[in-house]
Design an enzyme around this catalytic site. Structure first.
Site, PDB file in Angstrom:
ATOM      1  N   GLU A  46     -15.673 -22.106  12.623  1.00 23.06           N
ATOM      2  CA  GLU A  46     -14.504 -21.913  13.492  1.00 23.06           C
ATOM      3  C   GLU A  46     -13.438 -21.215  12.653  1.00 23.06           C
ATOM      4  OE1 GLU A  46     -11.260 -24.798  15.637  1.00 23.06           O
ATOM      5  OE2 GLU A  46     -13.350 -25.469  15.620  1.00 23.06           O
ATOM      6  N   ASP A  57      -2.056 -27.750  15.514  1.00 25.74           N
ATOM      7  CA  ASP A  57      -2.440 -27.870  14.111  1.00 25.74           C
ATOM      8  C   ASP A  57      -1.463 -28.729  13.315  1.00 25.74           C
ATOM      9  OD1 ASP A  57      -4.724 -26.236  14.337  1.00 25.74           O
ATOM     10  OD2 ASP A  57      -3.461 -24.457  14.322  1.00 25.74           O
TER      11      ASP A  57
END
Length: 258
Positions: A46, A57
């Site tokens: 990924e 994130d």
């Protein structure tokens, strides 16, 4: 059959997807890190496209994105780096990022260019289901790319089933409603994963957020087809003088020598 589908046919369990940030730790580290991941046990890569405001994130991946942006990484630079990557990388590769830079690049152009270099799928956490269905999904499918939706413990069964229908490749089960890298006791996640397993979804399920070691990986694999590791790997690369050695050491600590 797409590379991602072929992977899950060939390996229906204990699939390891590892996240790395494009252009980190150095601008030209992207392919070196990808090769090291492929050689040392990652089944799927990924590849994060750095963005200045990455909502999903945590601090580790945010910091790596900042470094990559400072290094000069852009979508244009990334596609240039990936131009011939299929000569060296055979595992499936997914681009993970956010809509703002993709829209600035041009959505249709982005999908075409991603497919042209050999990318297999996309994760865009801030692309809503409605917009996917009414506008962007057709463009993604026309380019032959899989699109992976995220579900959380708070996602209703009805919505999980809908996102499963819309997803291609696999379904990304977020272990908790938090950002990446969060500490998470996997025992708290078991009931959620058992529930997902009981839905008998059409896509394989990979578990992400907070998985950082063999214990977490093994626990995730009890009730899902595999797991996604991101922040812990980025941490392993921090300050490393040898990306190959750091990657090998980290992956062996997670999956052994396989």
């Amino acid at each position: 059959m797409s590379r991602i589908k072929k992977l899950f046919v060939a390996k229906p369990s204990r699939v390891l997807n590892v996240y790395c940030t494009a252009g980190y730790p150095k601008l030209n580290s992207t392919l070196e890190v990808m090769e090291a991941l492929q050689e040392n046990g990652a089944d799927l890569i990924e590849l994060g496209m750095p963005y200045s405001d990455p909502l999903a994130d945590g601090p580790v991946i945010q910091a790596s994105s900042s470094v990559a942006l400072d290094n000069g990484m852009t979508i244009t630079v990334l596609f240039e780096q990936l131009k011939d990557f299929r000569k060296r990388i055979h595992v499936p590769v997914i681009l993970m990022g956010y809509m703002n830079p993709v829209l600035q690049y041009g959505f249709e152009r982005f999908c075409k260019d991603a497919a042209a270099v050999g990318v297999d799928g996309l994760i865009l956490p801030d692309l809503p289901e409605y917009e996917f269905e009414t506008e962007y999904g057709a463009v993604i499918r026309q380019s032959g790319l899989d699109f992976i939706f995220l579900v959380t413990p708070e996602t209703t069964e009805e919505r999980v089933r809908k996102l499963d229908q819309l997803s291609g490749g696999f379904l990304y089960a977020v272990s908790s409603s938090s950002t990446t890298g969060s500490n998470k006791n996997m025992t708290d996640v078991n009931a959620y994963l058992k529930k997902l397993k009981g839905f008998h979804l059409q896509n394989p399920v990979l578990v992400g957020f907070g998985i950082k070691d063999k214990t977490g990986f093994d626990a995730a694999c009890e009730h899902a087809q595999g797991a996604i590791i991101g922040s812990a790997f980025i941490k392993a690369l921090e300050g490393s003088k040898n990306l190959q050695v750091a990657t090998k050491s980290f992956l062996q600590s997670v999956v052994g020598n396989s």
